[in-house]
Design an enzyme around this catalytic site. Structure first.
Site, mmCIF file in Angstrom:
data_model
loop_
_atom_site.group_PDB
_atom_site.id
_atom_site.type_symbol
_atom_site.label_atom_id
_atom_site.label_comp_id
_atom_site.label_asym_id
_atom_site.label_seq_id
_atom_site.Cartn_x
_atom_site.Cartn_y
_atom_site.Cartn_z
ATOM 1 N N ALA A 1 -25.001 -1.229 -10.164
ATOM 2 C CA ALA A 1 -24.624 -2.644 -10.257
ATOM 3 C C ALA A 1 -23.518 -2.884 -9.243
ATOM 4 O O ALA A 1 -22.809 -1.957 -8.845
ATOM 5 C CB ALA A 1 -24.136 -2.982 -11.662
ATOM 6 N N CYS A 2 -23.346 -4.120 -8.809
ATOM 7 C CA CYS A 2 -22.356 -4.404 -7.776
ATOM 8 C C CYS A 2 -20.961 -3.981 -8.237
ATOM 9 O O CYS A 2 -20.670 -3.910 -9.425
ATOM 10 C CB CYS A 2 -22.396 -5.880 -7.382
ATOM 11 S SG CYS A 2 -21.369 -6.961 -8.382
ATOM 12 N N LEU A 3 -20.106 -3.702 -7.278
ATOM 13 C CA LEU A 3 -18.787 -3.136 -7.579
ATOM 14 C C LEU A 3 -17.906 -4.076 -8.399
ATOM 15 O O LEU A 3 -16.961 -3.625 -9.050
ATOM 16 C CB LEU A 3 -18.075 -2.771 -6.276
ATOM 17 C CG LEU A 3 -18.740 -1.651 -5.453
ATOM 18 C CD1 LEU A 3 -18.000 -1.461 -4.136
ATOM 19 C CD2 LEU A 3 -18.789 -0.345 -6.235
ATOM 20 N N SER A 4 -18.226 -5.359 -8.408
ATOM 21 C CA SER A 4 -17.437 -6.290 -9.215
ATOM 22 C C SER A 4 -17.536 -5.982 -10.700
ATOM 23 O O SER A 4 -16.647 -6.355 -11.477
ATOM 24 C CB SER A 4 -17.912 -7.731 -8.965
ATOM 25 O OG SER A 4 -17.729 -8.088 -7.627
ATOM 26 N N SER A 5 -18.596 -5.312 -11.094
ATOM 27 C CA SER A 5 -18.788 -4.985 -12.513
ATOM 28 C C SER A 5 -17.842 -3.894 -12.992
ATOM 29 O O SER A 5 -17.841 -3.549 -14.172
ATOM 30 C CB SER A 5 -20.234 -4.546 -12.759
ATOM 31 O OG SER A 5 -20.510 -3.323 -12.094
#
Length: 270
Positions: free
Chosen positions: A175-179
């Protein structure tokens, strides 16, 4: 329950009806499988669109690029810098909505430029079981999720990918690093780079499924449940701790439960 071959035939029929599409392609298990099947069915009437941003690791981008080139599909690279979206960096609970709306809007523009009828994403049937505000953005922008419509679960996708010799069949979930940030904690480019570098350290050590959650001064490591026992090694723990501290973390911890999907959603009351 519908068997795998039947789901596969339904998916191909659905794609054939669409005639042409731009696919949101991250290089993950789901979008790679979707791209391969769509390209088999629709040929040059399909393009892959990958967005580069500070939330998307370089290793993932290069993997996606190599696969698209390998199967001969047209691959369009766009810039979609989420940190520039108003409200995103404050990391609200519906953060993914902002991200996906920006992404799908840009992919829609690419589709229009290439005369393609639809925008597709790789959401699958399992995604209905977690909190995913990005799905609302997809709905608003009429993005189609063929895997979900055909009833494909993640295990289905992995099983069929293996049969079809698609290299991502056993790729760990991503999942994208913002998660990696608790809701309400500001996301910055510096923090994203810390997380990317920390996860790369673990991957280089041979860990397969990794997340490094950023809790201010604290790094909370999640690895696959079966990989947790690797930390019963004092030199390894010392190396990880020292390496993470060089990146800027003051404290380094191991989540005893290991990796699980949506761990940052566990405290939400929705």
């Amino acid at each position: 329950m519908m068997n795998l071959q039947k789901k596969y035939e339904n998916l191909k029929a659905l794609l054939l009806q669409l005639k042409s599409a731009a696919i949101a392609f991250s290089g993950g298990v789901d979008s790679t499988f979707l791209l391969k099947v769509a390209h088999d069915v629709l040929g040059d009437n399909v393009i892959a669109v990958t967005a580069r941003s500070s939330t998307y690791p370089e290793r993932e981008f290069h993997g996606a690029k190599a696969y698209a080139e390998g199967i001969g599909v047209k691959h369009v690279i766009i810039i979609s810098e989420e940190l520039e979206i108003e409200g995103f960096s404050q990391n609200p609970v519906n953060r993914c909505y902002y991200c996906k709306r920006e992404l799908f809007s840009k992919i829609r523009d690419v589709a229009d430029q290439h005369g393609l009828k639809h925008v597709l994403d790789g959401s699958n049937f399992d995604d209905l079981g977690d909190y995913r505000p990005g799905m609302e953005a997809a709905k608003e922008l009429h993005v189609i999720s063929p895997l979900k419509e055909a009833g494909f679960t993640k295990n289905d996708i992995r099983a069929l990918s293996k049969q079809m010799n698609i290299p991502t069949w056993n790729k760990p979930s991503f999942a994208c690093l913002s998660s990696r940030f608790p809701y309400g904690h500001e996301i910055t480019e510096e923090k994203l780079k810390m997380v990317e570098a920390a996860e790369q350290i673990l991957l280089d050590m041979g860990f397969r499924q990794v997340r490094v959650r950023h809790h201010g001064e604290i790094a909370r490591i999640e690895v696959g449940p079966e990989e947790r026992e690797k930390f019963f090694d004092l030199p390894l723990m010392d190396f990880v701790g020292q390496s993470f501290k060089k990146l800027g973390f003051a404290y380094v911890t191991l989540d005893l439960a290991g990796y699980r999907t949506g761990s940052m959603n566990e405290g939400l009351s929705l």
